[in-house]
Design a protein around this motif. Sequence first.
Motif, PDB file in Angstrom:
ATOM      1  N   PHE A  83      67.031  39.205  38.282  1.00 43.24           N
ATOM      2  CA  PHE A  83      67.354  40.574  37.854  1.00 43.24           C
ATOM      3  C   PHE A  83      67.235  40.692  36.340  1.00 43.24           C
ATOM      4  CE2 PHE A  83      70.434  43.702  36.367  1.00 43.24           C
ATOM      5  CZ  PHE A  83      70.168  44.802  37.182  1.00 43.24           C
ATOM      6  N   LEU A  84      67.807  39.735  35.617  1.00 40.32           N
ATOM      7  CA  LEU A  84      67.745  39.758  34.160  1.00 40.32           C
ATOM      8  C   LEU A  84      66.322  39.540  33.654  1.00 40.32           C
ATOM      9  CD1 LEU A  84      70.979  37.717  33.365  1.00 40.32           C
ATOM     10  CD2 LEU A  84      70.660  40.187  33.087  1.00 40.32           C
ATOM     11  N   ALA A  85      65.583  38.667  34.297  1.00 41.19           N
ATOM     12  CA  ALA A  85      64.201  38.389  33.882  1.00 41.19           C
ATOM     13  C   ALA A  85      63.330  39.630  33.991  1.00 41.19           C
ATOM     14  CB  ALA A  85      63.623  37.251  34.714  1.00 41.19           C
ATOM     15  N   GLU A  86      63.566  40.449  35.011  1.00 39.10           N
ATOM     16  CA  GLU A  86      62.794  41.687  35.172  1.00 39.10           C
ATOM     17  C   GLU A  86      63.018  42.642  34.008  1.00 39.10           C
ATOM     18  OE1 GLU A  86      63.555  43.483  38.966  1.00 39.10           O
ATOM     19  OE2 GLU A  86      62.846  41.711  40.055  1.00 39.10           O
ATOM     20  N   MET A  87      64.149  42.511  33.326  1.00 39.95           N
ATOM     21  CA  MET A  87      64.452  43.373  32.179  1.00 39.95           C
ATOM     22  C   MET A  87      64.236  42.641  30.853  1.00 39.95           C
ATOM     23  SD  MET A  87      67.694  45.557  33.590  1.00 39.95           S
ATOM     24  CE  MET A  87      68.797  44.184  33.569  1.00 39.95           C
ATOM     25  N   ASN A  88      63.573  41.480  30.917  1.00 35.80           N
ATOM     26  CA  ASN A  88      63.307  40.659  29.732  1.00 35.80           C
ATOM     27  C   ASN A  88      64.575  40.279  28.980  1.00 35.80           C
ATOM     28  OD1 ASN A  88      60.487  40.588  30.100  1.00 35.80           O
ATOM     29  ND2 ASN A  88      60.336  42.632  29.196  1.00 35.80           N
ATOM     30  N   ILE A  89      65.598  39.948  29.741  1.00 36.56           N
ATOM     31  CA  ILE A  89      66.858  39.488  29.165  1.00 36.56           C
ATOM     32  C   ILE A  89      66.936  37.989  29.389  1.00 36.56           C
ATOM     33  CG2 ILE A  89      69.376  39.614  29.290  1.00 36.56           C
ATOM     34  CD1 ILE A  89      69.021  42.492  30.314  1.00 36.56           C
ATOM     35  N   GLY A  90      67.112  37.253  28.317  1.00 38.91           N
ATOM     36  CA  GLY A  90      67.176  35.800  28.414  1.00 38.91           C
ATOM     37  C   GLY A  90      68.414  35.336  29.146  1.00 38.91           C
ATOM     38  N   SER A  91      68.272  34.270  29.886  1.00 34.68           N
ATOM     39  CA  SER A  91      69.400  33.662  30.582  1.00 34.68           C
ATOM     40  C   SER A  91      68.982  32.271  31.027  1.00 34.68           C
ATOM     41  CB  SER A  91      69.819  34.491  31.795  1.00 34.68           C
ATOM     42  OG  SER A  91      68.831  34.428  32.784  1.00 34.68           O
ATOM     43  N   HIS A  92      69.873  31.601  31.670  1.00 33.88           N
ATOM     44  CA  HIS A  92      69.547  30.310  32.254  1.00 33.88           C
ATOM     45  C   HIS A  92      70.381  30.120  33.509  1.00 33.88           C
ATOM     46  CE1 HIS A  92      72.989  29.735  29.618  1.00 33.88           C
ATOM     47  NE2 HIS A  92      73.320  28.723  30.363  1.00 33.88           N
ATOM     48  N   ALA A  93      69.818  29.401  34.456  1.00 38.45           N
ATOM     49  CA  ALA A  93      70.528  29.120  35.703  1.00 38.45           C
ATOM     50  C   ALA A  93      70.918  27.648  35.686  1.00 38.45           C
ATOM     51  CB  ALA A  93      69.649  29.432  36.903  1.00 38.45           C
ATOM     52  N   ASP A  94      72.178  27.388  35.481  1.00 42.29           N
ATOM     53  CA  ASP A  94      72.607  26.000  35.415  1.00 42.29           C
ATOM     54  C   ASP A  94      73.807  25.713  36.304  1.00 42.29           C
ATOM     55  OD1 ASP A  94      74.617  27.275  34.046  1.00 42.29           O
ATOM     56  OD2 ASP A  94      74.479  26.035  32.252  1.00 42.29           O
ATOM     57  N   GLY A  95      73.997  26.517  37.325  1.00 42.16           N
ATOM     58  CA  GLY A  95      75.097  26.281  38.249  1.00 42.16           C
ATOM     59  C   GLY A  95      76.427  26.851  37.810  1.00 42.16           C
ATOM     60  N   ARG A  96      76.415  27.779  36.863  1.00 41.08           N
ATOM     61  CA  ARG A  96      77.677  28.346  36.382  1.00 41.08           C
ATOM     62  C   ARG A  96      78.443  29.060  37.490  1.00 41.08           C
ATOM     63  NH1 ARG A  96      76.561  31.363  30.744  1.00 41.08           N
ATOM     64  NH2 ARG A  96      77.225  29.662  29.428  1.00 41.08           N
ATOM     65  N   PHE A  97      77.754  29.834  38.332  1.00 39.43           N
ATOM     66  CA  PHE A  97      78.442  30.567  39.394  1.00 39.43           C
ATOM     67  C   PHE A  97      79.063  29.586  40.387  1.00 39.43           C
ATOM     68  CE2 PHE A  97      75.898  34.851  39.237  1.00 39.43           C
ATOM     69  CZ  PHE A  97      76.176  34.958  37.893  1.00 39.43           C
ATOM     70  N   ALA A  98      78.296  28.580  40.805  1.00 43.40           N
ATOM     71  CA  ALA A  98      78.802  27.597  41.766  1.00 43.40           C
ATOM     72  C   ALA A  98      79.967  26.812  41.168  1.00 43.40           C
ATOM     73  CB  ALA A  98      77.691  26.647  42.191  1.00 43.40           C
ATOM     74  N   GLU A  99      79.853  26.440  39.904  1.00 46.55           N
ATOM     75  CA  GLU A  99      80.937  25.717  39.239  1.00 46.55           C
ATOM     76  C   GLU A  99      82.201  26.576  39.174  1.00 46.55           C
ATOM     77  OE1 GLU A  99      81.963  23.937  34.829  1.00 46.55           O
ATOM     78  OE2 GLU A  99      79.871  24.017  35.461  1.00 46.55           O
ATOM     79  N   GLY A 100      82.039  27.868  38.920  1.00 47.47           N
ATOM     80  CA  GLY A 100      83.181  28.774  38.901  1.00 47.47           C
ATOM     81  C   GLY A 100      83.877  28.841  40.250  1.00 47.47           C
ATOM     82  N   VAL A 101      83.090  28.897  41.330  1.00 49.87           N
ATOM     83  CA  VAL A 101      83.660  28.930  42.680  1.00 49.87           C
ATOM     84  C   VAL A 101      84.370  27.613  42.982  1.00 49.87           C
ATOM     85  CG1 VAL A 101      83.114  29.010  45.145  1.00 49.87           C
ATOM     86  CG2 VAL A 101      82.081  30.659  43.593  1.00 49.87           C
ATOM     87  N   GLU A 102      83.736  26.496  42.628  1.00 49.98           N
ATOM     88  CA  GLU A 102      84.373  25.188  42.861  1.00 49.98           C
ATOM     89  C   GLU A 102      85.727  25.114  42.159  1.00 49.98           C
ATOM     90  OE1 GLU A 102      81.465  22.447  41.395  1.00 49.98           O
ATOM     91  OE2 GLU A 102      80.431  22.321  43.323  1.00 49.98           O
ATOM     92  N   ASN A 103      85.777  25.544  40.905  1.00 52.24           N
ATOM     93  CA  ASN A 103      87.038  25.512  40.152  1.00 52.24           C
ATOM     94  C   ASN A 103      88.081  26.437  40.763  1.00 52.24           C
ATOM     95  OD1 ASN A 103      85.985  23.649  38.359  1.00 52.24           O
ATOM     96  ND2 ASN A 103      85.339  25.195  36.891  1.00 52.24           N
ATOM     97  N   ALA A 104      87.665  27.638  41.184  1.00 52.09           N
ATOM     98  CA  ALA A 104      88.604  28.591  41.791  1.00 52.09           C
ATOM     99  C   ALA A 104      89.143  28.045  43.111  1.00 52.09           C
ATOM    100  CB  ALA A 104      87.914  29.938  42.003  1.00 52.09           C
ATOM    101  N   LEU A 105      88.276  27.465  43.927  1.00 56.68           N
ATOM    102  CA  LEU A 105      88.729  26.890  45.200  1.00 56.68           C
ATOM    103  C   LEU A 105      89.672  25.718  44.958  1.00 56.68           C
ATOM    104  CD1 LEU A 105      85.425  27.005  47.291  1.00 56.68           C
ATOM    105  CD2 LEU A 105      87.511  28.342  47.698  1.00 56.68           C
ATOM    106  N   ARG A 106      89.381  24.913  43.958  1.00 54.74           N
ATOM    107  CA  ARG A 106      90.241  23.781  43.624  1.00 54.74           C
ATOM    108  C   ARG A 106      91.627  24.276  43.207  1.00 54.74           C
ATOM    109  NH1 ARG A 106      87.417  21.563  39.589  1.00 54.74           N
ATOM    110  NH2 ARG A 106      85.886  20.835  41.094  1.00 54.74           N
ATOM    111  N   ARG A 107      91.675  25.329  42.386  1.00 57.53           N
ATOM    112  CA  ARG A 107      92.966  25.888  41.953  1.00 57.53           C
ATOM    113  C   ARG A 107      93.734  26.454  43.154  1.00 57.53           C
ATOM    114  NH1 ARG A 107      89.836  27.795  37.664  1.00 57.53           N
ATOM    115  NH2 ARG A 107      89.724  29.852  38.617  1.00 57.53           N
ATOM    116  N   LEU A 108      93.033  27.140  44.053  1.00 53.00           N
ATOM    117  CA  LEU A 108      93.696  27.688  45.242  1.00 53.00           C
ATOM    118  C   LEU A 108      94.261  26.586  46.127  1.00 53.00           C
ATOM    119  CD1 LEU A 108      91.274  30.587  46.228  1.00 53.00           C
ATOM    120  CD2 LEU A 108      93.645  30.802  45.478  1.00 53.00           C
TER     121      LEU A 108
END
Length: 117
Positions: A83-108
């Motif tokens: 989605f961001l690439a289509e708008m020429n917005i720089g980003s990177h995919a390094d597992g941030r979303f998955a890491e966030g879920v892992e941390n949230a599940l661990r806290r729960l």
Amino acid sequence: MQHIVNLEAEPIDAPLASIGEDNRYVAFDFHMLNSGLVELRAVYNDYSPDTGRYGYEEIDRKVVDPEDAIDFAVDMERDAVGFLAEMNIGSHADGRFAEGVENALRRLMSASLTAAA
């Protein structure tokens, strides 16, 4: 099992993760629902320094079983990068979303074990 929920875009005040640039980015969030399912949301945030206002566009929302949440987070991050690439917005995919879920599940899980003791 995946459930799709279409609702108005609302900002994510405290994202688990975000990707993009300072003023244009996708924020990702996770909520455990009373049903025991997990809601995952990805919202595009566009800040205009000229007006001082944010615009929001929900790009993905899924309600899934907790054991599937990490896999869906990976897919949602990949979609957000596209989605961001289509708008020429720089980003990177390094597992941030998955890491966030892992941390949230661990806290729960930790909170559940503490409450049960």
